[in-house]
Design a protein around this motif. Structure first.
Motif, PDB file in Angstrom:
ATOM      1  N   LYS A  78      34.780  38.078  28.395  1.00  0.00           N
ATOM      2  CA  LYS A  78      35.154  38.514  29.745  1.00  0.00           C
ATOM      3  C   LYS A  78      36.250  37.632  30.322  1.00  0.00           C
ATOM      4  O   LYS A  78      37.192  38.135  30.957  1.00  0.00           O
ATOM      5  N   LEU A  81      39.597  38.615  28.814  1.00  0.00           N
ATOM      6  CA  LEU A  81      40.156  39.838  29.390  1.00  0.00           C
ATOM      7  C   LEU A  81      40.714  39.584  30.784  1.00  0.00           C
ATOM      8  O   LEU A  81      41.710  40.201  31.191  1.00  0.00           O
ATOM      9  N   ILE A  82      40.087  38.692  31.550  1.00  0.00           N
ATOM     10  CA  ILE A  82      40.614  38.325  32.865  1.00  0.00           C
ATOM     11  C   ILE A  82      41.981  37.658  32.721  1.00  0.00           C
ATOM     12  O   ILE A  82      42.932  37.955  33.465  1.00  0.00           O
ATOM     13  N   ASP A  85      44.529  40.328  31.919  1.00  0.00           N
ATOM     14  CA  ASP A  85      44.954  41.051  33.118  1.00  0.00           C
ATOM     15  C   ASP A  85      45.932  40.224  33.943  1.00  0.00           C
ATOM     16  O   ASP A  85      46.933  40.749  34.457  1.00  0.00           O
ATOM     17  N   TYR A 106      34.866  47.356  34.127  1.00  0.00           N
ATOM     18  CA  TYR A 106      35.997  47.231  35.061  1.00  0.00           C
ATOM     19  C   TYR A 106      37.304  46.994  34.323  1.00  0.00           C
ATOM     20  O   TYR A 106      38.336  47.592  34.643  1.00  0.00           O
ATOM     21  N   HIS A 107      37.268  46.136  33.317  1.00  0.00           N
ATOM     22  CA  HIS A 107      38.490  45.781  32.591  1.00  0.00           C
ATOM     23  C   HIS A 107      38.916  46.883  31.622  1.00  0.00           C
ATOM     24  O   HIS A 107      40.084  46.916  31.209  1.00  0.00           O
TER      25      HIS A 107
END
Length: 349
Positions: A78, A81-82, A85, A106-107
């Motif tokens: 996670k 992926l943040i 982004d 969400y991602h």
């Protein structure tokens, strides 16, 4: 020499339980001129883990997520992926299991899914084409399809070479052409010939019985001639030559080259490494771990080299299967990396 062709690089985000799948994906993408970065393997010695992750994501063409139930719950995945982004990097989710995202929903809301479950070659082609487009390279779908076709043709040709040579079936004799004469005519002719032969044999036998008796010397000559003929017949016999079958060696068709030259592979284990993508990748990783440890070993280099040779002979070369070679190689890589960290922390080798 001209400048080397630029290759896109993907940051592979995955759960540790899918490390072997990540290596298979890396080998498949390498055939499409796409490189992969994976943690913790590609973290440089002494480099902070979070800094290495941030730098790799910033420099990659996109983030390839190996999605499964474990990665959906992973805090590390996670965070990666943040960071993707934040760096405006495309996320390419490769679905390994038939599960619905929850923590990562969400991602992945706007991402286009690629399915690994059914048509894996097509999935690798799509990922490679996307990576080349994101990197600004001219890699059309036709080029990717041609690469897949060439790889499939290579495997097909190698599998055909493994099949034993087959002798063509003997020709079937064609039936004799009909002469147009009735069958009973041939029967009558055959009967006449048989009667004639029998009559000739009876006449010959009667003449021999009424003739003079053979001389003893002439009988001896006949017996000697018969014995010489038998001897010559025995001498003329040739025993059939026994040809040992040539052992079949698996073709060396791994798409990833190991740390050594496969054309000089001599042992059974080296040939197995040269014919398997996963073993070739593990061998390269082992060679790199050994070089890094040797660089910091100092006066213990000779002892390290001797220990590596002993491991290769006593453990790796004693394996009889691909799974055994992979298992002992992973254990050796972990041991070498741990020894390197111990030396860097000031501990004894």
């Amino acid at each position: 020499m001209g400048e080397a062709t630029k290759r896109p690089r993907l940051f592979v985000s995955h759960h540790s339980s899918k490390a072997e799948v990540a290596l298979q994906v890396e080998a498949a993408l390498a055939r499409h001129d796409v490189d992969c970065w994976m943690a913790p393997r590609d973290v440089d010695p002494g480099e902070a883990f979070d800094t290495a992750i941030q730098k790799a994501i910033d420099e990659c063409s996109a983030v390839l997520l190996l999605f499964c139930a474990q990665s959906d719950k992973s805090r590390h995945v996670k965070r990666e992926l943040i960071l993707a982004d934040s760096a405006s990097k495309a996320i390419l989710p490769l679905r390994l299991e038939d599960v619905v995202p929850h923590d990562l929903a969400y991602h992945l809301a706007s991402a286009q899914w690629i399915d690994w479950l059914a048509r894996r070659d097509e999935a690798m082609s799509r990922i490679a084409a996307k990576a080349h487009r994101l990197d600004g390279l001219d890699q059309s779908a036709d080029v990717v399809a041609a690469a897949d076709a060439l790889h499939a043709a290579t495997i097909l040709q190698a599998s055909r070479q493994e099949e034993p040579a087959r002798m063509p079936p003997p020709p079937v004799p064609s039936p004799p052409a009909s002469s147009g004469m009735p069958v009973w005519v041939f029967a009558v002719i055959g009967l006449v010939l048989v009667v004639g032969v029998l009559a000739g044999m009876l006449l010959t036998r009667g003449g021999e019985e009424s003739g003079p008796a053979p001389e003893p010397a002439r009988l001896a000559d006949v017996e000697a001639s018969d014995s010489m003929g038998e001897a010559n017949s025995e001498e003329g016999k040739v025993e059939p030559e026994i040809v040992e079958p040539t052992p079949v060696v698996p073709p060396m068709r791994a798409s990833v080259s190991p740390s050594f030259n496969c054309s000089k592979a001599a042992s059974r284990v080296e040939k197995m490494i040269c014919s398997d993508d996963e073993l070739a990748l593990l061998d390269r990783e082992l060679a790199r771990s050994f070089r890094e440890l040797r660089a910091v070993a100092g006066q213990d280099r000779a002892e390290l080299e001797a220990d590596q040779r002993n491991w290769r002979v006593a453990e790796r070369d004693a394996c009889g299967s691909v799974d055994c070679i992979a298992s002992v190689t992973r254990d050796r890589v972990a041991l070498l990396n741990a020894a390197k960290l111990a030396i860097m922390n000031g501990e004894a080798f």
